[in-house]
Design an enzyme around this catalytic site. Structure first.
Site, mmCIF file in Angstrom:
data_model
loop_
_atom_site.group_PDB
_atom_site.id
_atom_site.type_symbol
_atom_site.label_atom_id
_atom_site.label_comp_id
_atom_site.label_asym_id
_atom_site.label_seq_id
_atom_site.Cartn_x
_atom_site.Cartn_y
_atom_site.Cartn_z
ATOM 1 N N HIS A 3 -3.926 -10.287 -2.102
ATOM 2 C CA HIS A 3 -5.298 -10.771 -1.946
ATOM 3 C C HIS A 3 -5.442 -12.089 -2.696
ATOM 4 O O HIS A 3 -4.976 -12.195 -3.837
ATOM 5 C CB HIS A 3 -6.306 -9.754 -2.471
ATOM 6 C CG HIS A 3 -7.723 -10.184 -2.249
ATOM 7 N ND1 HIS A 3 -8.296 -10.208 -1.001
ATOM 8 C CD2 HIS A 3 -8.650 -10.643 -3.105
ATOM 9 C CE1 HIS A 3 -9.536 -10.666 -1.106
ATOM 10 N NE2 HIS A 3 -9.777 -10.938 -2.375
ATOM 11 N N ASP B 81 -10.108 -4.025 -0.781
ATOM 12 C CA ASP B 81 -9.444 -4.659 -1.928
ATOM 13 C C ASP B 81 -9.772 -3.951 -3.238
ATOM 14 O O ASP B 81 -9.992 -4.581 -4.270
ATOM 15 C CB ASP B 81 -9.811 -6.145 -1.997
ATOM 16 C CG ASP B 81 -9.415 -6.883 -0.734
ATOM 17 O OD1 ASP B 81 -8.316 -6.608 -0.216
ATOM 18 O OD2 ASP B 81 -10.195 -7.728 -0.263
ATOM 19 N N ASN C 297 -0.695 -4.640 -0.487
ATOM 20 C CA ASN C 297 -1.244 -5.840 0.135
ATOM 21 C C ASN C 297 -1.423 -6.912 -0.931
ATOM 22 O O ASN C 297 -1.458 -6.614 -2.127
ATOM 23 C CB ASN C 297 -2.597 -5.529 0.789
ATOM 24 C CG ASN C 297 -3.023 -6.574 1.798
ATOM 25 O OD1 ASN C 297 -2.296 -7.505 2.109
ATOM 26 N ND2 ASN C 297 -4.228 -6.406 2.319
ATOM 27 N N SER D 40 -3.610 -11.469 -6.319
ATOM 28 C CA SER D 40 -3.370 -10.085 -6.719
ATOM 29 C C SER D 40 -2.478 -9.385 -5.701
ATOM 30 O O SER D 40 -2.514 -9.704 -4.513
ATOM 31 C CB SER D 40 -4.695 -9.308 -6.803
ATOM 32 O OG SER D 40 -5.582 -9.900 -7.721
#
Length: 167
Positions: free
Chosen positions: A78, A114, A76, A105
């Protein structure tokens, strides 16, 4: 094989269709609970034989079973320089804290918020007068570049999904 999935109808489906990329939707609201939704989402993802699952823009916590089945090949983006400002409002939180810089990130998804291993990240200055929208727009450019590079590095075998990049 490439496919694009979401937990609701998404603008990206039209883009995918234009390029002949299959799409699927597993609406969270169609299920009695998170686990039932997660089981169907996992079934849909596994149907495509995905080697890598990218959650960019996916703003919903996944059930532990889903994460366990796909991690570490579940990544993912962020909009913050993690571990700074995790959660749904990283850009707003950076501005509220008076940070002089934030970042973008790319991480491996784990069962935290996260908190997975960081694969790539880059600092972005907070400019005087930045609004949440303006800062987020600058972060998105970096996020997308880092994501594309991370995917290329994973495909080329030069990025190990199990090792955290030093900060």
């Amino acid at each position: 094989m490439v496919a694009i999935g979401a937990d609701r109808e998404a603008d990206g489906f039209e883009h995918a269709e234009a390029y002949g990329i299959p799409t699927f939707s597993v609406p969270f609201t169609s299920f009695s609970d998170r686990d039932a939704w997660g089981a169907e989402l996992l079934s849909q993802v596994q149907q495509w034989g995905a080697d890598l699952v990218v959650l960019s823009g996916f703003m919903r916590l996944l059930p532990p079973r889903f994460v366990a089945a796909l991690s570490p090949n579940l990544i993912n983006t962020h909009p913050a320089y993690l571990p700074e400002f995790p959660g749904a409002h990283g850009v707003r939180d950076a501005l509220a804290a008076g940070a002089s810089q934030t970042g973008a990130s790319v991480i491996v998804v784990d069962n935290g918020v996260d908190s997975g291993p960081i694969l790539a990240q880059e600092r972005i200055p907070v400019l005087a007068g930045d609004t949440e929208s303006a800062l987020h727009d600058r972060i998105k450019v970096v996020e997308r570049r880092l994501l594309v590079q991370s995917i290329l590095d994973i495909a080329n075998g030069t990025l190990d999904l199990t090792e955290k990049t030093p900060a």
